[in-house]
Motif scaffolding. Structure first.
Motif, PDB file in Angstrom:
ATOM      1  N   SER A  10      -0.496   6.907  -0.468  1.00  0.00           N
ATOM      2  CA  SER A  10       0.753   6.218  -0.770  1.00  0.00           C
ATOM      3  C   SER A  10       1.583   6.042   0.492  1.00  0.00           C
ATOM      4  O   SER A  10       1.226   6.548   1.565  1.00  0.00           O
ATOM      5  CB  SER A  10       1.550   7.044  -1.782  1.00  0.00           C
ATOM      6  N   ASN A  11       2.701   5.335   0.360  1.00  0.00           N
ATOM      7  CA  ASN A  11       3.614   5.221   1.496  1.00  0.00           C
ATOM      8  C   ASN A  11       4.114   6.594   1.924  1.00  0.00           C
ATOM      9  O   ASN A  11       4.254   6.878   3.111  1.00  0.00           O
ATOM     10  CB  ASN A  11       4.799   4.320   1.131  1.00  0.00           C
ATOM     11  N   ASP A  36      -8.395   7.902  -2.981  1.00  0.00           N
ATOM     12  CA  ASP A  36      -7.493   7.024  -3.720  1.00  0.00           C
ATOM     13  C   ASP A  36      -8.319   6.153  -4.660  1.00  0.00           C
ATOM     14  O   ASP A  36      -9.546   6.021  -4.495  1.00  0.00           O
ATOM     15  CB  ASP A  36      -6.681   6.142  -2.761  1.00  0.00           C
ATOM     16  N   ASP A  38      -7.641   2.920  -4.961  1.00  0.00           N
ATOM     17  CA  ASP A  38      -7.580   1.568  -4.404  1.00  0.00           C
ATOM     18  C   ASP A  38      -8.154   1.563  -2.984  1.00  0.00           C
ATOM     19  O   ASP A  38      -7.536   2.078  -2.055  1.00  0.00           O
ATOM     20  CB  ASP A  38      -6.132   1.077  -4.402  1.00  0.00           C
ATOM     21  N   ARG A  41      -6.076   0.518   0.077  1.00  0.00           N
ATOM     22  CA  ARG A  41      -5.169   1.477   0.723  1.00  0.00           C
ATOM     23  C   ARG A  41      -5.852   2.174   1.909  1.00  0.00           C
ATOM     24  O   ARG A  41      -5.195   2.515   2.887  1.00  0.00           O
ATOM     25  CB  ARG A  41      -4.667   2.505  -0.300  1.00  0.00           C
ATOM     26  N   CYS A  45      -4.358   2.108   5.668  1.00  0.00           N
ATOM     27  CA  CYS A  45      -4.139   3.384   6.347  1.00  0.00           C
ATOM     28  C   CYS A  45      -4.868   3.428   7.685  1.00  0.00           C
ATOM     29  O   CYS A  45      -4.292   3.805   8.717  1.00  0.00           O
ATOM     30  CB  CYS A  45      -4.608   4.523   5.444  1.00  0.00           C
ATOM     31  N   TYR A 271      -1.231  -4.104  -1.853  1.00  0.00           N
ATOM     32  CA  TYR A 271      -2.086  -3.243  -2.646  1.00  0.00           C
ATOM     33  C   TYR A 271      -2.664  -3.963  -3.861  1.00  0.00           C
ATOM     34  O   TYR A 271      -2.117  -4.954  -4.345  1.00  0.00           O
ATOM     35  CB  TYR A 271      -1.319  -2.005  -3.102  1.00  0.00           C
TER      36      TYR A 271
END
Length: 435
Positions: A10-11, A36, A38, A41, A45, A271
């Motif tokens: 996540s952020n 994750d 997804d 992501r 990252c 996303y």
């Protein structure tokens, strides 16, 4: 060298954990796995942090494989709230330590499962309650330990979330109680943990009122009663007072929510299957945006608490009353979003018999009132040996904060006081369905 895997890219994971591990604490710590749902992501990252290009990635069903393959010392849990419990329990079953974002889980029944699992595991749970680490919150804790207020009799805490930040919860998954537990858990656990920590007492009973006043289908500010809209494509957004407060008519936003990596509009969203711009007036919204609660503690203290998710400014007002004196402080948060002059935060101490004392503190840099950097040092370098009190939170602290938060919602829903011990330790006697 300590090894970490990240569950939920996540952020928050990117900025709060991955960035400092790579840039500030890399001599003692390394990231050895990412997990994750997804895969996009992972790409985002690794594009942002090239040091992770060779780090393996995993889907949730590959959790055990990830642990066996990477052999981490810690699992860092930073995914959506409802995913926390599974990763925490599976990590503890593998005898691995856990660092989890708050809320630890989304309901008291799952909190009890975590405490049981921790008791049977070699692994331990740390909940990252960064509000404890704020410059002012640490000083208040020290004043209490010094006996400045004596035995604490009551606390008044009124929290205000501004129209920008407050509405963001209703644009995203937070508005689904099954996923977030509602805002009395997702947000207010920050505040309940802070009070529990200051008091060093356990909450016994909570009674609360709550309502959906600003958001949802029946809001008086809803420009048109139609569900399924998104800010990026809405044809009545210029009639929406929340949208127009923070955006021009052509759609450019003057500020960005610190909780979102994605922008407000569809073209900015990187996303898969995630839009942070759902309509704040959708019919499916059923959580509350306003709470008033009273909490009784086992040491005799009482808390009067309120929170409003659509206020003109962000911050809080606090008063702590005791047998020897009173502490007061007011914080105005997110200054770029406050359209008026406001005083700098101070702590006022009033002895029960005597003159007022004002304490001015140097505000340390960093998120959450300067708390984030100090929390990170404790996590990745070990607790500060010069500190004379416990500040890192464990599973029990996480559980009690959640129990109060769920107790608030249940009291609103059931119109009766909620016994915290019964809710947390005897879940079979409580209706466990949250919805």
């Amino acid at each position: 060298m300590k090894k970490y895997v990240i569950c939920g890219v996540s952020n928050r994971a990117l900025e709060m954990f991955i960035k400092p591990i790579l840039n500030e604490f890399s001599k003692e710590n390394e990231i050895v796995g990412l997990l994750d749902t997804d895969s996009l992501r992972f790409s985002i990252c690794k594009e942002k942090y090239r040091q992770l290009e060779q780090v393996p990635v995993f889907q949730p069903e590959q959790f055990d494989t990830m642990i066996d393959q990477t052999k981490p010392d810690y699992v860092i849990v930073t995914g959506r709230d409802n995913t926390h419990v599974d990763y925490i329990l599976r990590a503890l079953n593998k005898q691995v330590n856990v660092i989890t974002e708050k809320p630890m889980v989304t309901n008291a029944a799952d909190a009890y499962k975590v405490m049981q699992a921790e008791a049977e595991s070699k692994g331990k749970v740390i909940v990252t309650f960064n509000y404890r680490y704020s410059t002012f919150h640490r000083r208040i804790k020290e004043m209490i330990l010094e006996g400045k207020v004596g035995r604490i009799t009551s606390i008044d805490l009124n929290w205000y979330i501004d129209t920008y930040h407050g509405s963001s919860y209703f644009k995203r998954w937070n508005r689904n109680r099954d996923i977030s537990g509602g805002l009395s858990i997702h947000k207010s656990t920050h505040h309940f943990d802070l009070i529990n920590w200051w008091l060093d007492q356990r909450p016994e009973e909570v009674f609360a009122y709550g309502a959906l006043n600003y958001f949802g289908h029946d809001s008086e500010m809803n420009p048109r009663k139609e569900s399924g809209r998104f800010c990026g494509t809405c044809d009545v957004r210029n009639d929406c007072r929340y949208f127009r407060r923070w955006n021009s008519r052509i759609g450019s936003t003057t500020v960005r929510d610190d909780h979102l990596l994605a922008g407000v509009y569809e073209k900015d969203i990187p996303y898969t299957d995630y839009r942070p711009d759902a309509c704040i007036f959708d019919e499916e919204i059923s959580i509350e945006d306003t709470y008033v609660a009273a909490v009784k503690y086992d040491g005799g203290s009482m808390l009067s608490y309120s929170i409003n998710f659509s206020a003109p400014y962000e911050g809080y007002r606090l008063a702590i009353n005791g047998t020897k004196g009173r502490i007061e402080t007011t914080e105005y948060h997110e200054p770029s979003r406050i359209p008026f002059e406001y005083p700098e935060q101070k702590i006022d101490y009033y002895p029960l018999f005597g003159g007022k004392e004002t304490i001015e503190l140097i505000q340390e840099p960093g998120g959450h009132g300067g708390g984030d950097p100090i929390l990170l040092e404790d996590l990745f370098l070990g607790p500060d040996p010069s500190r004379k009190y416990q500040i890192l939170a464990g599973a029990e602290a996480g559980a009690y904060s959640i129990a109060v938060g769920e107790g608030v919602w249940r009291s609103v829903n059931e119109k009766k006081p909620i016994n915290i011990k019964e809710l947390l330790f005897h879940p079979e006697s409580i209706n466990k369905v949250i919805g």
